[in-house]
Design a protein around this motif. Structure first.
Motif, PDB file in Angstrom:
ATOM      1  N   VAL A 291      -9.648  -0.840 -10.970  1.00  0.00           N
ATOM      2  CA  VAL A 291      -9.546  -1.375 -12.330  1.00  0.00           C
ATOM      3  C   VAL A 291     -10.253  -0.438 -13.305  1.00  0.00           C
ATOM      4  CG1 VAL A 291     -10.306  -3.261 -13.833  1.00  0.00           C
ATOM      5  CG2 VAL A 291      -9.284  -3.766 -11.600  1.00  0.00           C
ATOM      6  N   ALA A 292     -11.418   0.071 -12.928  1.00  0.00           N
ATOM      7  CA  ALA A 292     -12.160   0.981 -13.799  1.00  0.00           C
ATOM      8  C   ALA A 292     -11.365   2.249 -14.100  1.00  0.00           C
ATOM      9  CB  ALA A 292     -13.503   1.347 -13.165  1.00  0.00           C
ATOM     10  N   ASP A 293     -10.641   2.759 -13.113  1.00  0.00           N
ATOM     11  CA  ASP A 293      -9.830   3.960 -13.332  1.00  0.00           C
ATOM     12  C   ASP A 293      -8.775   3.725 -14.408  1.00  0.00           C
ATOM     13  OD1 ASP A 293     -11.208   5.361 -11.336  1.00  0.00           O
ATOM     14  OD2 ASP A 293      -9.776   4.777  -9.778  1.00  0.00           O
ATOM     15  N   LEU A 294      -8.124   2.574 -14.361  1.00  0.00           N
ATOM     16  CA  LEU A 294      -7.080   2.274 -15.345  1.00  0.00           C
ATOM     17  C   LEU A 294      -7.676   1.981 -16.712  1.00  0.00           C
ATOM     18  CD1 LEU A 294      -4.650   0.097 -13.183  1.00  0.00           C
ATOM     19  CD2 LEU A 294      -4.539   2.556 -13.648  1.00  0.00           C
ATOM     20  N   LEU A 295      -8.829   1.330 -16.747  1.00  0.00           N
ATOM     21  CA  LEU A 295      -9.500   1.063 -18.021  1.00  0.00           C
ATOM     22  C   LEU A 295      -9.921   2.351 -18.717  1.00  0.00           C
ATOM     23  CD1 LEU A 295     -11.842  -1.937 -17.124  1.00  0.00           C
ATOM     24  CD2 LEU A 295     -10.069  -1.974 -18.896  1.00  0.00           C
ATOM     25  N   GLY A 296     -10.372   3.318 -17.932  1.00  0.00           N
ATOM     26  CA  GLY A 296     -10.879   4.558 -18.502  1.00  0.00           C
ATOM     27  C   GLY A 296      -9.872   5.680 -18.584  1.00  0.00           C
ATOM     28  N   MET A 297      -8.580   5.389 -18.332  1.00  0.00           N
ATOM     29  CA  MET A 297      -7.528   6.414 -18.364  1.00  0.00           C
ATOM     30  C   MET A 297      -7.866   7.575 -17.429  1.00  0.00           C
ATOM     31  SD  MET A 297      -5.050   5.643 -20.622  1.00  0.00           S
ATOM     32  CE  MET A 297      -4.709   4.732 -22.132  1.00  0.00           C
ATOM     33  N   SER A 298      -8.315   7.257 -16.235  1.00  0.00           N
ATOM     34  CA  SER A 298      -8.742   8.323 -15.326  1.00  0.00           C
ATOM     35  C   SER A 298      -8.279   8.062 -13.897  1.00  0.00           C
ATOM     36  CB  SER A 298     -10.266   8.465 -15.366  1.00  0.00           C
ATOM     37  OG  SER A 298     -10.900   7.239 -15.030  1.00  0.00           O
ATOM     38  N   SER A 299      -7.056   7.552 -13.751  1.00  0.00           N
ATOM     39  CA  SER A 299      -6.538   7.269 -12.411  1.00  0.00           C
ATOM     40  C   SER A 299      -5.831   8.497 -11.842  1.00  0.00           C
ATOM     41  CB  SER A 299      -5.567   6.090 -12.443  1.00  0.00           C
ATOM     42  OG  SER A 299      -4.273   6.506 -12.841  1.00  0.00           O
TER      43      SER A 299
ATOM     44  N   LYS B 113       0.834  -1.187   0.000  1.00  0.00           N
ATOM     45  CA  LYS B 113       0.000   0.000   0.000  1.00  0.00           C
ATOM     46  C   LYS B 113       0.877   1.249   0.000  1.00  0.00           C
ATOM     47  CE  LYS B 113      -4.101  -1.844   2.317  1.00  0.00           C
ATOM     48  NZ  LYS B 113      -5.084  -1.621   3.421  1.00  0.00           N
ATOM     49  N   ARG B 114       0.311   2.344  -0.541  1.00  0.00           N
ATOM     50  CA  ARG B 114       1.031   3.611  -0.560  1.00  0.00           C
ATOM     51  C   ARG B 114       0.245   4.720   0.129  1.00  0.00           C
ATOM     52  NH1 ARG B 114       3.244   5.640  -6.162  1.00  0.00           N
ATOM     53  NH2 ARG B 114       3.989   7.238  -4.722  1.00  0.00           N
ATOM     54  N   GLY B 115      -0.972   4.437   0.543  1.00  0.00           N
ATOM     55  CA  GLY B 115      -1.818   5.498   1.061  1.00  0.00           C
ATOM     56  C   GLY B 115      -2.604   6.144  -0.063  1.00  0.00           C
ATOM     57  N   GLU B 116      -3.439   7.098   0.290  1.00  0.00           N
ATOM     58  CA  GLU B 116      -4.265   7.770  -0.713  1.00  0.00           C
ATOM     59  C   GLU B 116      -3.455   8.827  -1.479  1.00  0.00           C
ATOM     60  OE1 GLU B 116      -7.021   6.780  -1.630  1.00  0.00           O
ATOM     61  OE2 GLU B 116      -7.552   5.425   0.003  1.00  0.00           O
ATOM     62  N   PRO B 117      -3.840   9.087  -2.762  1.00  0.00           N
ATOM     63  CA  PRO B 117      -4.995   8.526  -3.468  1.00  0.00           C
ATOM     64  C   PRO B 117      -4.726   7.195  -4.163  1.00  0.00           C
ATOM     65  CG  PRO B 117      -3.927  10.126  -4.863  1.00  0.00           C
ATOM     66  CD  PRO B 117      -3.152  10.117  -3.563  1.00  0.00           C
ATOM     67  N   PHE B 118      -3.511   6.654  -3.983  1.00  0.00           N
ATOM     68  CA  PHE B 118      -3.134   5.443  -4.719  1.00  0.00           C
ATOM     69  C   PHE B 118      -4.001   4.242  -4.337  1.00  0.00           C
ATOM     70  CE2 PHE B 118       0.602   8.139  -4.152  1.00  0.00           C
ATOM     71  CZ  PHE B 118       0.942   8.377  -5.468  1.00  0.00           C
ATOM     72  N   ASP B 119      -4.278   4.101  -3.050  1.00  0.00           N
ATOM     73  CA  ASP B 119      -4.993   2.907  -2.602  1.00  0.00           C
ATOM     74  C   ASP B 119      -6.421   2.850  -3.115  1.00  0.00           C
ATOM     75  OD1 ASP B 119      -2.692   2.267  -1.306  1.00  0.00           O
ATOM     76  OD2 ASP B 119      -3.415   2.696   0.728  1.00  0.00           O
ATOM     77  N   SER B 120      -6.942   3.968  -3.608  1.00  0.00           N
ATOM     78  CA  SER B 120      -8.303   3.994  -4.134  1.00  0.00           C
ATOM     79  C   SER B 120      -8.360   3.820  -5.648  1.00  0.00           C
ATOM     80  CB  SER B 120      -8.999   5.305  -3.742  1.00  0.00           C
ATOM     81  OG  SER B 120      -9.193   5.372  -2.342  1.00  0.00           O
ATOM     82  N   ILE B 121      -7.210   3.673  -6.305  1.00  0.00           N
ATOM     83  CA  ILE B 121      -7.211   3.450  -7.754  1.00  0.00           C
ATOM     84  C   ILE B 121      -7.834   2.095  -8.047  1.00  0.00           C
ATOM     85  CG2 ILE B 121      -5.789   3.135  -9.818  1.00  0.00           C
ATOM     86  CD1 ILE B 121      -3.774   5.062  -8.595  1.00  0.00           C
TER      87      ILE B 121
END
Length: 349
Positions: free
Chosen positions: A118-126, A108-116
């Motif tokens: 699959v949908a974020d990466l699929l939609g280019m919106s992470s 874990k890295r903490g927020e906002p990374f931990d909330s990324i």
């Protein structure tokens, strides 16, 4: 029914079918198109292919290679990663697109990374500070390629200023590193190498062989594109999507997954939209404009599925980093489509 579902999603969401082009797009008959390519007027187009109703109606190679020889399609390969994610969900390896990716990545890295998700990466919106269209971006893909271990590079990226809209999506940022990371999630979820999983789950059922994936110096598969693949294989992949996950009566992917990835997430311009690693852009025809979902990559590499024509069109090109690459590819697409008749009733096939 398939045509109505795929095109209806675009119309219902208000996607224009008559884009305003800066200049009228040239449409050529088959002989004129081949002469233009032979004369170099459209740059280095390597291969064209088209099928309608599942039957190949045109295939031509324009370099020293043979039909079916693989070509590097660059970021058009990202769309295959979207199909792989759907397979992993269908197989029960991933619970869905709303799952966080960091638990699959080791720490874990903490927020906002931990909330990324699959949908974020699929939609280019992470939340990753990663924009391939900005050379100063920390995550710009050329910086990743200079490293030995791409996963370490992506996991160390900083975050960008980030907030989600009322639909839960963040702002668009074109990020190859994020799609590579998505492939790493699929690997961890399936406990298979990404290329092996795609071959077994997607390519083998479609009789696709001879695909070569780019790898990092440490051996990681580039799920963010840059694979070499033949035009015939791309026709089969396009037909799989046009048939909403079926191939010759066999269910390869759930129909609702195809519907999901072909739902616009971001408006990119007056006539361009982005779904989940798939693009939507209309193609001019003698009857007007036909909506098309596309795999698109640098150099003018495009696979277009055109529901109104029950057709799949393939352009493979090596016009890498050329400003005219996409327009040249669209001349080829429009010319191939203009040689076909629309299919208003697919039950006639």
């Amino acid at each position: 029914m398939v045509r109505l579902v795929l095109l209806g999603m675009a119309i219902a969401l208000g996607l224009p079918l008559q884009p305003a082009l800066a200049q009228p797009l040239e449409r050529l008959d088959p002989a004129e198109l081949e002469r233009a390519i032979g004369a170099g007027r459209l740059g280095r187009i390597v291969a064209l292919a088209a099928e309608q109703g599942g039957k190949t109606v045109y295939r031509k190679r324009f370099d020293e290679g043979r039909l079916g020889d693989p070509v590097d399609i660059r970021s058009a390969g990202k769309s295959i990663t979207a199909l792989a994610v759907g397979a992993a969900i269908a197989d029960g390896h991933l619970a869905g697109t709303d799952v966080a990716v960091w638990p699959y990545l080791g720490h874990k890295r903490g927020e906002p990374f931990d909330s990324i998700t699959v949908a974020d990466l699929l939609g280019m919106s992470s939340a990753l500070d990663c924009n391939d269209w900005d050379r100063k971006s920390p995550g710009q893909e050329e910086k990743m390629y200079r490293t030995r271990a791409w996963r370490e590079f992506v996991l160390a990226l900083p975050s960008r200023a980030y907030s989600r809209d009322e639909h839960g999506s963040g702002p668009f940022s074109y990020c190859t590193a994020g799609v590579f990371l998505l492939g790493q999630v699929v690997e961890q979820a399936t406990q298979e190498a990404f290329d092996g999983y795609v071959q077994r789950r997607l390519f083998d059922p479609l009789a696709i062989t001879g695909v070569v994936w780019r790898r990092s110096r440490s051996g990681e598969v580039q799920s963010g594109g840059q694979l070499t693949i033949g035009d015939d294989a791309l026709l089969r992949l396009g037909r799989l999507v046009l048939e909403r996950g079926e191939s010759n009566g066999e269910r390869i992917l759930p129909a609702n997954w195809i519907d999901t990835i072909l739902t616009p997430r971001h408006r990119m311009g007056e006539h361009v939209y982005y779904g989940d690693l798939w693009w939507f852009t209309p193609i001019p025809t003698p009857e007007g404009y036909a909506g098309a979902w596309m795999m698109k990559g640098n150099g003018g590499n495009i696979v277009a599925i055109v529901p109104d024509y029950d057709a799949v069109l393939v352009v493979q090109a090596r016009n890498y980093n050329e400003d005219s690459a996409e327009r040249n590819a669209f001349v080829a697409l429009a010319s191939m489509l203009s040689a076909m008749e629309p299919r208003t009733d697919r039950s006639q096939d």
